[in-house]
Design a protein around this motif. Structure first.
Motif, mmCIF file in Angstrom:
data_model
loop_
_atom_site.group_PDB
_atom_site.id
_atom_site.type_symbol
_atom_site.label_atom_id
_atom_site.label_comp_id
_atom_site.label_asym_id
_atom_site.label_seq_id
_atom_site.Cartn_x
_atom_site.Cartn_y
_atom_site.Cartn_z
ATOM 1 N N ILE A 113 0.863 -1.182 0.000
ATOM 2 C CA ILE A 113 0.000 0.000 0.000
ATOM 3 C C ILE A 113 0.895 1.226 0.000
ATOM 4 O O ILE A 113 1.755 1.391 0.863
ATOM 5 C CB ILE A 113 -0.930 0.028 1.234
ATOM 6 N N GLU A 114 0.694 2.075 -0.981
ATOM 7 C CA GLU A 114 1.543 3.257 -1.125
ATOM 8 C C GLU A 114 0.682 4.482 -1.356
ATOM 9 O O GLU A 114 -0.120 4.532 -2.286
ATOM 10 C CB GLU A 114 2.489 3.069 -2.310
ATOM 11 N N THR A 115 0.819 5.439 -0.470
ATOM 12 C CA THR A 115 0.123 6.710 -0.648
ATOM 13 C C THR A 115 1.118 7.694 -1.219
ATOM 14 O O THR A 115 2.043 8.142 -0.527
ATOM 15 C CB THR A 115 -0.435 7.237 0.678
ATOM 16 N N ALA A 116 0.959 8.004 -2.480
ATOM 17 C CA ALA A 116 1.927 8.850 -3.174
ATOM 18 C C ALA A 116 1.526 10.308 -3.125
ATOM 19 O O ALA A 116 0.345 10.646 -3.235
ATOM 20 C CB ALA A 116 2.067 8.405 -4.623
ATOM 21 N N LYS A 117 2.507 11.145 -2.951
ATOM 22 C CA LYS A 117 2.273 12.585 -3.001
ATOM 23 C C LYS A 117 2.343 13.038 -4.460
ATOM 24 O O LYS A 117 2.963 12.403 -5.297
ATOM 25 C CB LYS A 117 3.324 13.326 -2.171
ATOM 26 N N SER A 118 1.699 14.161 -4.722
ATOM 27 C CA SER A 118 1.712 14.671 -6.086
ATOM 28 C C SER A 118 3.053 15.305 -6.409
ATOM 29 O O SER A 118 3.757 15.792 -5.527
ATOM 30 C CB SER A 118 0.587 15.704 -6.271
ATOM 31 N N ASN A 119 3.391 15.285 -7.686
ATOM 32 C CA ASN A 119 4.589 15.979 -8.168
ATOM 33 C C ASN A 119 4.158 17.361 -8.620
ATOM 34 O O ASN A 119 3.609 17.527 -9.703
ATOM 35 C CB ASN A 119 5.214 15.224 -9.340
ATOM 36 N N SER A 120 4.384 18.344 -7.780
ATOM 37 C CA SER A 120 3.901 19.693 -8.086
ATOM 38 C C SER A 120 4.920 20.550 -8.815
ATOM 39 O O SER A 120 4.684 21.719 -9.085
ATOM 40 C CB SER A 120 3.483 20.402 -6.791
ATOM 41 N N THR B 94 0.911 14.520 -11.237
ATOM 42 C CA THR B 94 0.864 15.855 -10.644
ATOM 43 C C THR B 94 -0.221 15.922 -9.578
ATOM 44 O O THR B 94 -0.408 16.966 -8.952
ATOM 45 C CB THR B 94 0.589 16.938 -11.710
ATOM 46 N N MET B 95 -0.946 14.836 -9.394
ATOM 47 C CA MET B 95 -1.931 14.703 -8.324
ATOM 48 C C MET B 95 -1.633 13.414 -7.571
ATOM 49 O O MET B 95 -0.985 12.504 -8.093
ATOM 50 C CB MET B 95 -3.357 14.706 -8.884
ATOM 51 N N SER B 96 -2.070 13.314 -6.346
ATOM 52 C CA SER B 96 -1.747 12.153 -5.519
ATOM 53 C C SER B 96 -2.634 10.957 -5.867
ATOM 54 O O SER B 96 -3.802 11.107 -6.226
ATOM 55 C CB SER B 96 -1.910 12.497 -4.040
ATOM 56 N N TRP B 97 -2.045 9.766 -5.740
ATOM 57 C CA TRP B 97 -2.755 8.513 -5.953
ATOM 58 C C TRP B 97 -2.408 7.548 -4.813
ATOM 59 O O TRP B 97 -1.251 7.462 -4.413
ATOM 60 C CB TRP B 97 -2.343 7.841 -7.271
#
Length: 413
Positions: free
Chosen positions: A329-336, A366-369
């Motif tokens: 399980i991986e909560t990724a941050k967005s690449n802004s 560019t958005m979190s998934w």
């Protein structure tokens, strides 16, 4: 599906199977009382599911009603979308599980407008159909305030197209009544745009969930495991993608004509006419469930929106203690970072020399998934992983039930 089919009602067995002899009832009365209490925390107080078919053939709604036929006023509409050559029936198991957990707050609609051979018509055509279908469902359920989408395989791409068509759209046709709430200094149109900005068909977007969806398409790079990574085979298949209709061309990114990029590349940016990225970004959560192995149709990279070098090492994966087929399980941050976004002129050029996959990854991330990696290794159903992750048919895909349960347990209402 017969458009004249009357609403159907299916009962929920809340007390389990059995009964046994009286002496057994007395002996295990205490145990039964505990089991009944435990079951009550999982099952709704209502007596049955109501399955109501759309007269126009647009799938069916599933909701919970009591013995007298009374139903609550749901506030959350969940749209479930099938994949290639699929149907609304593919989501029936998952839909019922949702309602067992959220009997009063949710109504689940299993889409049917894009079923069977209609799934060859192209992502855009199917997306338009789904958007129209969603509007008809909302009109049947005026109490809903929130909306979520759950798509399997191709259904995830169709849902991405449909939400863009529905983004900022007023379907009430009554916006003139709200103009009085706006400041006099701005126009009626500006007032209307403010009211519906960030909404999907006028509803608050909450969850956008896909399972085994080819977000990056199926073109090369081992995105279709059944081709075994042979470049020559992948290239040959891409040349005859038209055998799968317009959808095949979209998936293999061979549809770009007259200087326009392939549709999947168009779907990673906003245009003046349709705002793909704004629509996707408007959801509170975006989740991608992906099969690590044994999915012969959709690769791990394309379904989890990762570069192959970013995929976790399999030896580091471990089964979840509660959901045995979930291994990461991986909560990724967005690449802004601005430079990570594809330059619009670069994408619109449609040059075959561009790495289309990289363009899509950069934009989508560019958005979190939330990325949920699934493995059916050791399961007798592992070779059916593509369908099992959805529990397409319970009797042959039951091992995916814990994946569905994870989706429900983490669903934001």
């Amino acid at each position: 599906m017969d458009s004249e089919v009357a609403p159907q009602v299916e009962e929920i067995d809340q007390e389990g199977v059995g009964g046994g002899a009286k002496k057994m009832e007395v002996k295990h009365e205490s145990k039964k009382r505990k089991n009944r209490k435990k079951r009550s925390s999982f099952f709704p107080k209502f007596g049955c599911f109501r399955i109501e078919h759309d007269p126009s053939g647009g799938g069916f709604d599933i909701e919970v009603v009591d013995a007298s036929g009374h139903r609550p006023d749901p506030i959350h509409l969940v749209i479930m979308v099938n994949g290639l050559i699929g149907s609304a029936e593919n989501w029936k198991f998952a839909a019922k599980q949702f309602l067992k957990r959220y009997p009063e707050d949710a109504v689940v609609h299993c889409s049917e407008r894009n079923s069977s051979m209609l799934t060859f018509d192209g992502v855009d055509v199917m997306g338009d159909r789904l958007a129209d279908e969603v509007i008809s469902v909302i009109k049947r359920h005026p109490s809903v305030k929130k909306i979520s989408f759950v798509g399997h395989s191709l259904g995830g791409l169709v849902a991405r197209y449909a939400i863009a068509k529905l983004y900022g759209r007023d379907i009430s046709m009554e916006h003139s009544q709200t103009n009085g709430h706006c400041e006099r200094q701005i126009s009626d149109q500006e007032c209307h745009d403010r009211k519906y900005e960030g909404k999907i068909a006028g509803l608050e977007p909450i969850n956008f969930i896909t399972s085994a969806t080819p977000h990056l398409g199926s073109r090369g790079h081992k995105q279709v495991p059944v081709f075994c990574g042979f470049y020559s085979l992948e290239k040959a298949i891409s040349r005859v993608a038209g055998v799968f209709g317009k959808t095949g061309k979209h998936l293999f990114l061979t549809d770009g004509v007259d200087g326009k990029p392939p549709l999947l590349l168009q779907m990673v940016r906003d245009t003046e006419d349709i705002k793909f990225m704004s629509a996707l970004r408007s959801f509170k959560r975006r989740v991608a469930y992906a099969n690590v192995r044994y999915d012969q149709l959709v690769g791990w990279s394309t379904s989890s929106i990762r570069r192959r070098k970013e995929l976790p090492k399999r030896r580091h994966l471990a089964r979840h203690e509660k959901y045995r087929h979930i291994v990461n399980i991986e909560t990724a941050k967005s690449n802004s970072v601005a430079e990570d976004v594809p330059v619009e002129s670069k994408v619109s050029s449609g040059s075959s020399k561009l790495d289309f996959e990289e363009e899509m990854i950069r934009s989508l991330t560019t958005m979190s998934w939330d990325r949920i990696d699934v493995s059916f290794s050791g399961s007798r159903q592992k070779l059916l992983a593509h369908s099992t992750i959805q529990v397409k048919t319970y009797c042959i895909n039951s091992d995916g039930a814990d994946v569905v349960q994870h989706m429900i347990d983490n669903f934001e209402m």
